[in-house]
Structures are given as C-alpha cells and as structure tokens.
Design a protein around this motif. Structure first.
Motif, short mmCIF file in Angstrom:
data_model
loop_
_atom_site.label_atom_id
_atom_site.label_comp_id
_atom_site.label_asym_id
_atom_site.label_seq_id
_atom_site.Cartn_x
_atom_site.Cartn_y
_atom_site.Cartn_z
N VAL A 181 0.83 -1.22 -0.04
CA VAL A 181 0.16 0.19 0.16
C VAL A 181 0.82 1.43 -0.03
O VAL A 181 0.58 2.43 -0.74
CB VAL A 181 -1.02 0.15 1.23
N LYS A 182 1.96 1.06 0.82
CA LYS A 182 2.96 2.33 0.92
C LYS A 182 3.60 2.47 -0.61
O LYS A 182 3.99 3.71 -0.72
CB LYS A 182 3.87 2.17 1.94
N ALA A 183 3.56 1.58 -1.48
CA ALA A 183 4.31 1.55 -2.54
C ALA A 183 3.35 2.03 -3.74
O ALA A 183 3.95 2.13 -4.93
CB ALA A 183 4.84 0.30 -2.87
N LYS A 184 2.15 2.55 -3.31
CA LYS A 184 1.36 2.77 -4.34
C LYS A 184 1.94 4.11 -5.40
O LYS A 184 2.13 5.18 -4.74
CB LYS A 184 -0.17 3.40 -3.74
N PRO A 185 1.69 3.75 -6.47
CA PRO A 185 2.50 4.80 -7.41
C PRO A 185 1.61 6.21 -7.52
O PRO A 185 0.23 6.00 -7.47
CB PRO A 185 2.31 4.21 -8.82
N ALA A 186 2.09 7.27 -7.56
CA ALA A 186 1.41 8.51 -7.68
C ALA A 186 0.21 8.53 -8.99
O ALA A 186 -0.87 9.08 -8.93
CB ALA A 186 2.42 9.67 -7.76
N ALA A 187 0.91 7.77 -10.01
CA ALA A 187 0.07 7.78 -11.26
C ALA A 187 -1.25 6.77 -11.12
O ALA A 187 -1.85 6.79 -12.15
CB ALA A 187 0.94 7.33 -12.48
N ALA A 188 -1.28 5.98 -9.97
CA ALA A 188 -2.51 5.11 -9.95
C ALA A 188 -3.71 5.78 -9.68
O ALA A 188 -3.65 6.64 -8.73
CB ALA A 188 -1.86 4.07 -8.72
N LYS A 189 -4.73 5.59 -10.26
CA LYS A 189 -5.78 6.14 -10.23
C LYS A 189 -7.19 5.19 -9.59
O LYS A 189 -6.75 3.75 -10.09
CB LYS A 189 -6.32 6.83 -11.32
N GLY A 190 -8.06 5.63 -8.90
CA GLY A 190 -9.11 4.61 -8.49
C GLY A 190 -8.75 3.78 -7.69
O GLY A 190 -7.81 3.79 -6.75
#
Length: 230
Positions: free
Chosen positions: A197-206
């Motif tokens: 979860v902490k590694a979620k990319p800034a570009a990930a949407k939704g």
C-alpha cells in the motif's frame, strides 16, 4: 478440472463468493493445508495499476517479522573485504568471475537469492538471461544491490521477500507456513500489505487493491475483502 479428495474437502470449508476478514481467511488457510508436508501460504494481490507503464510499477522488498519458514540459500557477488562480510553473515556462496562462470558453464543454480555489491554489477549483468527469467537478478529497489552485503545476507536469511507486479498486475508472495498459526501469519500478512500500500504509485487512479486471495500450496483460494486496504 478434477481435484483430489483433500482439495474437495478443503473447498467445502470455504464460501466461494464471500469476502473474508483477514484473520478468518488465514485461520481457514491453516485448516485447508491438508498435504503431508508443511504447506506454504501465499498471498495474491491484484492492483489497479498498469504494469506496462514505468510510472505505475510496484516493486520493493520487506522483511517478514516471522520469516517465511523456508531455509534461504544466498549467493553473493563480491570482492575484497566484502567477501568475508558476506561469509560472516551466513552467505552460502560467495564469488566474482568464478561464480559467474560456474553459473554460466555448469548451470549452477543452488541458491534462492542473489546479492551483489555495486562494483560487481558488470559481472552479474552478463547473467541477465539466466537470472532474469527466474526473478533472481539483483536490484537496488529490492536491496539486493548494496555495498552492505553483510546486512543484505542477514535480511535474506531472516525472511526478506521481494514483491513485484507480474504482467497481469498481480503480486504473488509467500507469507509463511501452515504450521505458523494464524497469529504469526497475520503479522506477516499485515507487514506485506502495508508495504504494498505504501508503494502505491502517484500515477495510480481509482481503487488500488482490486482483490486479495490467500491459499496454501495445494489448497483452494480464499478471498479477502479488499476494502480494508484502501
């Protein structure tokens, strides 16, 4: 596909459409591990990202608090003082060009993790076609390319695992053995999911975590409610 009696018996314990809370799912997992060996429990997480885009990659490494239950064999590419550092930390194989040639010419692959000091990547790079497809290529993001090879060996032996997206945007990771019991498995699971979860990319949407399934080596999958990870 026809399943064996043990699998069928385990499947009867699970409501296929139900989204379980994590403790209940892991408890069920320990009950469905009916093989004659101590089965590994694996987590499969599908993410709402597109691995084809560089800015949506999810990759890293984390040390599970209770290890994986597996004896990890570590090979280290190093020279000079770092050779002794690796050996002192418990590395199983340490070498440089000699280790490279052993892998290239003799097909030597009796290791689970490869660690390299930065100055050795020129040598390790020649093994890309051998190590790459097996997921063994050292990588700075995973902490397997590092000047502190001793610490990297200790972490690997202690249960450090690498997580990364496959081509279908799913991460597959072991979190321990059936014999661990629910409490230790829960600690390992929480550590892994927190890292993802902490590694979620800034570009990930939704929605980021689309689905999460746990299963033993030989058992059926158990769905966990992904809502708690949002």
């Amino acid at each position: 596909m026809k399943h064996g009696k043990k699998y069928s018996d385990s499947a009867k314990l699970i409501e296929r459409q139900k989204l379980y809370d994590t403790p209940e799912a892991l408890d069920l997992c320990t009950k469905t591990g009916k093989a004659k060996f101590d089965e590994t429990i694996e987590v499969h997480v599908r993410l709402g990202v597109d691995s084809r885009h560089a800015d949506q990659q999810v990759r890293g490494a984390v040390v599970l608090p209770n290890g994986t239950g597996k004896k990890v064999r570590v090979a280290v590419f190093a020279k000079g003082d770092k050779v002794q550092d690796a050996l002192n930390a418990g590395a199983d194989f340490v070498g440089a060009e000699d280790l490279m040639e052993r892998i290239q010419k003799e097909g030597f692959m009796d290791f689970d993790v490869v660690i390299a000091s930065p100055d050795m990547m020129g040598v390790v790079g020649r093994l890309g076609k051998i190590l790459g497809p097996r997921g063994l290529m050292p990588n700075p993001k995973a902490g397997t390319v590092t000047p502190d090879v001793g610490k990297a060996v200790i972490d690997a032996k202690a249960g450090k695992i690498e997580y990364r997206l496959d081509k279908t945007n799913i991460i597959h990771c072991p979190i321990g053995k059936v014999s661990f019991g629910t409490e230790k498995l829960q600690q390992n699971f929480d550590t892994l999911l927190s890292a993802i979860v902490k590694a979620k990319p800034a570009a990930a949407k939704g929605q980021y975590v689309k689905s999460c399934v746990v299963a033993t080596t030989m058992g059926p999958g158990i769905k966990i409610n992904p809502g708690r990870f949002q």
